[in-house]
Design a protein around this motif. Structure first.
Motif, short mmCIF file in Angstrom:
data_model
loop_
_atom_site.label_atom_id
_atom_site.label_comp_id
_atom_site.label_asym_id
_atom_site.label_seq_id
_atom_site.Cartn_x
_atom_site.Cartn_y
_atom_site.Cartn_z
N VAL A 66 18.08 -0.43 -7.62
CA VAL A 66 17.90 -1.86 -7.42
C VAL A 66 16.42 -2.18 -7.41
CG1 VAL A 66 20.05 -2.10 -6.14
CG2 VAL A 66 17.93 -1.63 -4.91
N ALA A 67 16.13 -3.47 -7.56
CA ALA A 67 14.75 -3.92 -7.57
C ALA A 67 14.17 -3.83 -6.15
CB ALA A 67 14.66 -5.34 -8.10
N ILE A 96 0.83 -1.21 0.00
CA ILE A 96 0.00 0.00 0.00
C ILE A 96 0.86 1.26 0.00
CG2 ILE A 96 -0.20 0.25 2.50
CD1 ILE A 96 -3.16 0.91 2.04
N GLN A 97 2.12 1.13 0.48
CA GLN A 97 3.02 2.29 0.47
C GLN A 97 3.67 2.52 -0.89
OE1 GLN A 97 5.49 0.87 3.72
NE2 GLN A 97 4.76 2.53 5.05
N SER A 98 3.66 1.49 -1.75
CA SER A 98 4.35 1.62 -3.04
C SER A 98 3.66 2.62 -3.97
CB SER A 98 4.43 0.25 -3.72
OG SER A 98 3.13 -0.21 -4.06
N ASN A 99 2.36 2.80 -3.82
CA ASN A 99 1.57 3.78 -4.60
C ASN A 99 1.48 3.46 -6.08
OD1 ASN A 99 1.20 5.13 -2.26
ND2 ASN A 99 2.07 7.07 -2.93
N GLY A 100 2.10 2.38 -6.53
CA GLY A 100 2.03 2.06 -7.94
C GLY A 100 2.90 0.88 -8.30
N PRO A 101 2.83 0.43 -9.56
CA PRO A 101 3.64 -0.72 -9.98
C PRO A 101 5.09 -0.31 -10.22
CG PRO A 101 2.35 0.13 -11.82
CD PRO A 101 1.92 0.92 -10.62
N GLY A 102 5.97 -1.33 -10.34
CA GLY A 102 7.37 -1.10 -10.66
C GLY A 102 8.15 -0.48 -9.52
N LEU A 103 7.91 -0.90 -8.27
CA LEU A 103 8.60 -0.31 -7.12
C LEU A 103 10.09 -0.67 -7.18
CD1 LEU A 103 8.53 1.20 -4.42
CD2 LEU A 103 8.07 -1.02 -3.33
N GLN A 104 10.95 0.36 -7.06
CA GLN A 104 12.40 0.18 -7.01
C GLN A 104 12.96 1.13 -5.95
OE1 GLN A 104 13.15 0.90 -11.32
NE2 GLN A 104 14.17 -1.08 -11.28
N PHE A 119 36.32 -0.01 7.87
CA PHE A 119 35.72 0.73 8.97
C PHE A 119 35.91 2.24 8.82
CE2 PHE A 119 33.35 0.57 12.73
CZ PHE A 119 33.83 1.50 13.62
N VAL A 120 35.29 2.77 7.79
CA VAL A 120 35.23 4.22 7.61
C VAL A 120 33.75 4.62 7.52
CG1 VAL A 120 37.45 4.41 6.49
CG2 VAL A 120 35.44 3.97 5.11
N PRO A 121 33.41 5.87 7.93
CA PRO A 121 32.00 6.28 7.92
C PRO A 121 31.53 6.65 6.52
CG PRO A 121 33.38 8.02 8.81
CD PRO A 121 34.29 6.86 8.57
N TYR A 122 30.28 6.32 6.21
CA TYR A 122 29.66 6.65 4.95
C TYR A 122 28.32 7.34 5.21
CZ TYR A 122 32.93 4.03 2.03
OH TYR A 122 34.05 3.59 1.38
N GLU A 123 28.00 8.29 4.33
CA GLU A 123 26.68 8.88 4.32
C GLU A 123 25.82 8.08 3.35
OE1 GLU A 123 27.74 12.90 3.29
OE2 GLU A 123 27.31 13.57 5.33
N ILE A 124 24.59 7.76 3.78
CA ILE A 124 23.74 6.84 3.02
C ILE A 124 22.34 7.42 2.95
CG2 ILE A 124 22.80 4.50 2.94
CD1 ILE A 124 25.16 3.74 4.86
N LYS A 125 21.70 7.25 1.81
CA LYS A 125 20.28 7.56 1.70
C LYS A 125 19.66 6.62 0.66
CE LYS A 125 21.17 11.49 -1.43
NZ LYS A 125 20.95 12.95 -1.63
N VAL A 126 18.41 6.26 0.89
CA VAL A 126 17.70 5.33 0.01
C VAL A 126 16.37 6.00 -0.37
CG1 VAL A 126 16.72 3.04 -0.27
CG2 VAL A 126 18.76 3.35 1.13
N GLN A 127 16.13 6.05 -1.68
CA GLN A 127 14.95 6.74 -2.22
C GLN A 127 14.09 5.75 -2.98
OE1 GLN A 127 15.85 9.90 -4.99
NE2 GLN A 127 14.13 11.12 -4.27
#
Length: 1194
Positions: free
Chosen positions: A792-793, A765-773, A806-814
């Motif tokens: 990614v799929a 219900i959160q995907s709002n549509g087909p083809g969620l990636q 062991f180094v820090p990374y900034e991460i975001k997922v959309q």
């Protein structure tokens, strides 16, 4: 004394102590003393042993056998005399070599070593252990010319590290020790070179540095920096003249878009050889513009999904744990928008030898038959060679009972003295296997290893397993018998397993009883008895029931349990699967739970659990609390379901729902709950959507895109929730771009060179549509780098490879779908993978506080060397033995963990007078770092345990002998024993205490000059310099003087004595009759008249009290040594000591303490003291009985 053993219900594993000897791996030397056994290797170093030149060389060789075996070594095929080399020592009771290379050269000790273990029954040999020194040579000096290259061309930066042992790990970094960013366009090959499918102007830099890390020596070598300048077409004409004289220029024409070509491997086909069980890595790196994509497939079948991994941006295909089925043709395809190219790799799988049937130790009795089987496979087929005691079998002494048949040796009619160790060597061109297996010829009568008189308990209808572990040669035959029956138990319901265990499939009450296990062979028999009790199950026969109670009311939940009468079940109550509140309103009875003054917070599920040592049962019930009922009482109930659901005002993101309320059953509807079903993503699952007050019968519903909705309504009143209404008609919303991004985004590597990015995926219900990636973004924190992203799929994880440790990374997922992307996501910080810590804690110090406690201090490691999240420190410690004797047993290491950055910790529970070793290790999320050097310390002496036993031997008239066993834990050097003893009289009072000091080397002592027919209590304890240990006690009685006993019996049976006693009894009877007659006549004695006329004021109070004394009781002694024995009872005659009471009977005697005979009669004459009138004791005022009169003469 039967020892109870509870049987777990059917399905529990059975632990087997001993198997059939024909397939046994070992003789249980720890259980059976005195059995002989050829040597068996228990530990040895690996075949290929690369040593660190900074550390001593330790070559392991451990073995066991009886007699204890001896050890010797060969080096490069000749005898290695360790006595001639001062640097080489062999550990005591071991074959392990320690080579001290301090100030020496490791090269002098390189070679092939083999350990030989011998005793009188055979010889075992180890593998060939190849000792080689690890090497980390320097990079050869070379001139590295700067590289000038046109934009768009391909480029290879060669690393070519020096050959080390073992080979180094290669990685590329810049001058700031930051790993170079890699991608589908730029990546490192398996050979360490850096490949550019096409270069861009952003690749221009002068610090491309190849590093080689040699793990064994913990060193890193680096190549000279490589300078690369990428020119665009506009800048070529301006710079070519300046660089033409001293640089190498790649390509002299513009580089446009082009089809892929392979940079590695070359040609159309290639071959790859891999060994079974190893890791197969196939590599294809292509150049081209645009950057080609790489795809893999197997021509002759499917890739093994669980063992296949794609690495290095799909350029490397890795298959782990290779099998023969992985051989075949593999195609890699490089493709871009202008075309594609492929390469075929022919993979051949070979195999070093591997076991199908490894030879096992064989134990036979004389004249028995057995087989040693050595069966292995490999590609190509391996050859098998047999040796006996380390000598080729064809060169060993002939033995008519032995026949070699390929991969087997058949023994028939073996004789005592045929014991030996046989070696099986299986080899082909890719390796070898060497196994030792002994033939041990023994003649042993049966022995049963299961403890005697075990008690087994099992619940009815469960499986019962009665153990009978055994040993013997020839293999004993096992039979079971029940009670006094003579017939063997076999067949339903009994099963006798090969290990001797008797199984009863479904135990019933009639299976109760004593069972006897008998093991028999030609040399004898042994038997053991156990007892089985079949118990009734525990059942709740009166279960708690659903209750509705008003506020301030009272509720009772019943829980009546039926159980086996020999058990006392434990009843426990839970509320919502947790302990009952600590509230006096909750009263737990024997078979009920009562809750008084019920409040709303008492609502919930109440569970009754009945537990016994073998089983349990449980039952639950709900409690609903409602408001107090007005008078007269009104019946309350849940609301009827709502009806007539109707949808109106339809739009893309909202709709209006109306309904007709159901009957409320005298309880006002408080609210309505609206639920929905998503028929598109989760059909049949209902979810909460919203709720509205009970005064409304409609709701405006906010909807999500791309959902097939159905709605239903639930009414709620004080009693509870109604049944759901019938669903409304379905309504589907149109799709749209996502409104939200994934939650719980985290980054944490699971390998030192990767970053695993995870997130919680959106629901349907959160995907709002087909083809969620999902579009995953990352960049190194605090470094001015652009974001790297990949789409990614619909998965929940992405792995970034080639990261620094062991180094820090900034991460975001959309999130995105076919209709667009979600809003900009928030940034989280994660860390690439940890690696094992590099350093060990330093300056480890031990401070012994007492005989059982020590404190350890250490210096923390540097944060940089942790290479991960510091979790804490671990102390490994173990006991080497007592201070004066090293232990030969297996050393059991113990571990204490201290979280965080602590620099000290305490070791409790140490054994006194012992030698300990320890080391300290730091650990992070990946694991433990190297240990600190072993630190040795000793614990001081403590007090010993009680002696193992105390026995009384040879009791005589005036002497007896005591025998005891030394304490099981001496905890120091014994300085002697302290023996105390004292007599006990007939009233269980203790006499004077005698103390004797006995030397430490004595384990028995004879006491003389004791009283005959007297009970004595003995106290014995051992002592060290720290003081006395625990006491063991015992009691014994010396023998009675037979002559005195005879006299006591004779006097009671003489005729004159019997006649005298009868005359006395008759006289007393006549006197009593006379007194009775006189009293009835009312006559008074003159003395009586005088007493009545002139009463004595001192006697009057006694008359008021009926002339009787108060109640007397025995008082305990002030000293512990004179207490009555445990379990003894206070004499009923009320003996009182003078010093303990102001109102004692002794005060009324003429002298000495009053005493009682064995039947309770008082001995002695009593008269009043000067200040007191005569009075009787607390005995009856009636005339003494003839029996008491007779006892007074004795």
């Amino acid at each position: 004394m039967l020892r109870k053993r509870y049987l777990i219900p059917a399905g529990a594993p059975l632990i087997l102590l001993v198997c059939h000897l024909i397939t046994a791996l070992d003789v249980p030397l720890d259980l059976l003393e005195g059995l002989q056994q050829p040597p068996t290797l228990t530990h040895q170093s690996p075949k290929d042993y690369i040593v660190d030149p900074r550390e001593n060389i330790v070559i392991q060789c451990e073995a066991k056998g009886k007699p204890t075996p001896s050890f010797s070594w060969t080096r490069n095929g000749t005898h290695f005399d360790i006595d001639k080399d001062a640097r080489v020592t062999m550990k005591p009771n071991s074959g392990t070599l320690v080579i001290d290379i301090t100030g020496g050269k490791v090269e002098a000790y390189e070679g092939v070593y083999q350990c030989t273990v011998r005793n009188e029954h055979g010889t075992a040999v180890s593998n060939n252990i190849i000792i080689r020194q690890s090497r980390s040579p320097l990079w050869s000096k070379e001139r590295v010319d700067p590289i000038l290259i046109q934009e768009g061309n391909s480029l290879i930066l060669e690393c070519r590290p020096p050959a080390g042992l073992p080979p180094p790990i290669i990685f590329w970094m810049d001058n700031y020790f930051q790993r170079l960013k890699q991608s589908e366009r730029v990546s490192q090959g398996l050979n360490g070179d850096l490949y550019f499918s096409n270069v861009k102007t952003e690749d221009t830099r002068n610090d491309y540095i190849c590093y080689a890390r040699f793990n064994h020596t913990q060193t890193i070598q680096q190549k000279q920096p490589i300078s690369v300048k990428v020119l665009s077409m506009d800048a070529i004409n301006e710079t070519i003249a300046a660089f033409l004289n001293d640089t190498e220029f790649y390509s002299d024409s513009p580089a446009g878009e082009r089809r892929p070509t392979f940079m590695i491997p070359k040609g159309r086909t290639s071959n790859k050889l891999v060994l079974r069980g190893h890791v197969l890595k196939l590599e294809c790196i292509a150049e081209g513009l645009p950057t080609p994509e790489i795809h893999w497939r197997k021509e002759s079948g499917e890739l093994p999904s669980k063992r296949t991994f794609h690495e290095n941006f799909q350029k490397t295909l890795k298959i782990i744990d290779v099998t023969e089925a992985d051989a075949g043709l593999y195609r890699c395809v490089a493709k871009n928008s202008l075309g594609s190219i492929h390469h075929i790799i022919n993979v051949t799988v070979m195999a070093s030898p591997y076991w199908i049937t490894e030879p096992k130790n064989l134990v036979l009795a004389p004249k028995e038959t057995g087989v040693l089987i050595c069966r292995a496979n490999g590609i190509p087929d391996p050859s098998i060679t047999w040796l006996m005691n380390g000598i080729p079998i064809e060169n060993s002494p002939k033995d008519l009972s032995r026949k070699v048949d390929g991969d087997s040796i058949i023994f028939s009619d073996v004789q005592t003295g045929s014991s030996a160790v046989y070696q099986c060597n299986v080899s082909n061109e890719f390796g070898y296997l060497l196994a030792n297996a002994f033939l041990n010829v023994l003649a042993e009568p049966p022995r049963i290893l299961t403890p005697a008189n075990q008690m087994y308990q099992v619940i009815t209808n469960n499986r019962a397993l009665l153990d009978c572990a055994f040993f013997g040669a020839p293999i004993p035959k096992i039979n079971w018998f029940k009670d006094d029956q003579t017939s063997i138990l076999d067949g339903d319901p009994y099963v006798i397993h090969d290990n001797g265990t008797l199984e009863i499939h479904v135990a019933q009450k009639d299976n109760n009883g004593k069972y006897t296990c008998i093991a028999m062979n030609d040399l004898g028999k042994a038997e053991n008895r156990v007892q089985l009790e079949v118990k009734d199950p525990t059942r709740i026969i009166k279960q708690p029931e659903y209750r509705v109670v008003q506020v301030a009311g009272k509720v009772i939940f019943e829980c009546k349990v039926k159980h086996d009468p020999t058990f006392t079940p434990t009843i426990m109550w839970l509320k919502n699967n947790e302990e009952l509140p600590d509230d006096e309103r909750f009263i737990v009875g024997e078979d009920s739970l009562t809750i008084g003054e019920v409040a709303e917070i008492d609502e919930g599920t109440y569970t009754c659990i009945a537990n016994t040592s073998l089983d349990k049962d449980s039952a639950s019930a709900e409690l609903t609390v409602v408001a107090a009922t007005p008078t007269p009482a009104i019946i309350y109930d849940r609301t009827d379901p709502s009806t007539d659901l109707e949808l109106t005002d339809e739009s893309e993101r909202s709709i209006h729902l109306t309904w007709t309320p159901g009957f409320d059953h005298n309880s006002v509807i408080e609210k309505y709950i609206v639920e929905y079903e998503d028929g598109l993503h989760e059909p049949g699952v209902w979810h909460y959507l919203t709720e509205v007050p009970g005064t409304k019968s409609s709701a405006h519903l906010e909807l999500s895109p791309h959902v097939l909705y159905s709605f239903r309504v639930i009414s709620v009143n004080e009693v509870g929730r109604s049944q759901p209404s019938y669903p409304s008609r379905q309504y589907q919303t149109a799709p749209a771009a996502p409104d939200e991004n994934p939650s719980k985004v985290e980054g944490a590597g699971n390998e030192p060179d990767n970053l695993v990015i995870t997130w919680q995926t959106l629901t349907g219900i959160q995907s709002n549509g087909p083809g969620l990636q999902y579009k995953v973004h990352w960049r190194q924190k605090d470094v001015d780098d652009d974001w790297t992203s990949v789409t990614v799929a619909n998965v929940s994880k992405y792995i970034v490879s080639g990261t620094q440790t062991f180094v820090p990374y900034e991460i975001k997922v959309q999130a995105l779908n076919d209709l667009g992307i979600a809003p900009e996501p928030s940034v989280v910080v994660g860390y690439s993978g940890e690696d094992l810590p590099m350093a060990a804690p330093g300056n480890v110090r031990v401070r012994v506080e007492n005989s059982t406690l020590a404190e350890v201090h250490w210096e923390p490691v540097s944060p940089k060397s942790v290479r991960g999240h510091l979790k804490g420190y671990k102390i490994y410690y173990w006991k080497e033995g007592s201070v004066f004797k090293r232990s030969r047993r297996h050393v059991e290491k113990k571990i204490l963990t201290f979280s965080g950055d602590k620099t000290h910790g305490k070791l409790p529970g140490l054994e006194p007078f012992s030698l300990y070793k320890l080391n300290v290790r730091v650990f992070n999320g990946k694991g433990e770092g190297p240990p600190s050097p072993d630190e040795q310390f000793e614990t001081p002496e403590g007090v010993p345990n009680a002696p193992a036993f105390l026995k009384i031997l040879n009791p005589m008239l005036d002497s007896l002998t005591l025998e005891w066993g030394a304490p099981s834990h001496r905890n120091g050097l014994l300085t002697g024993y302290t023996l105390k003893y004292q007599p006990i009289n007939n009233t269980h009072e203790l006499g004077p205490l005698v103390k004797i000091i006995i030397p430490a080397n004595e384990t028995n002592w004879t006491l003389k000059n004791l009283n005959y027919s007297t009970r004595y209590k003995f106290y014995l304890n051992a002592q060290t310099s720290k003081g006395p240990g625990n006491i063991i006690t015992e009691e014994a009685v010396t023998i009675m003087d037979e002559a005195m006993a005879s006299r006591q019996v004779d006097i009671a049976t003489q005729g004159w004595f019997i006649g005298l006693m009868c005359a006395i009894a008759l006289l007393i009877l006549v006197l009593l009759i006379f007194c009775f007659i006189k009293r009835n006549k009312g006559g008074k004695y003159p003395v009586k008249e005088k007493e009545d006329a002139h009463p004595d004021p001192e006697i009057q109070p006694m008359k008021d009290d009926d002339g009787t004394f108060g109640e007397y009781r025995s008082l305990e002694s002030d000293t512990e040594d004179h207490k009555p024995l445990k379990g003894s009872r206070t004499p009923s005659n009320g003996t009182v000591k003078k010093e303990d009471s102001d109102d004692s009977l002794v005060d009324y005697g003429e002298g000495g303490d009053g005493q009682f005979n064995e039947d309770g009669s008082f001995i002695g004459q009593y008269s009043g003291k000067k200040e007191k009138e005569p009075a009787e004791g607390n005995e009856s005022s009636e005339a003494p009985s003839p029996v008491n009169a007779m006892n007074s003469f004795v």
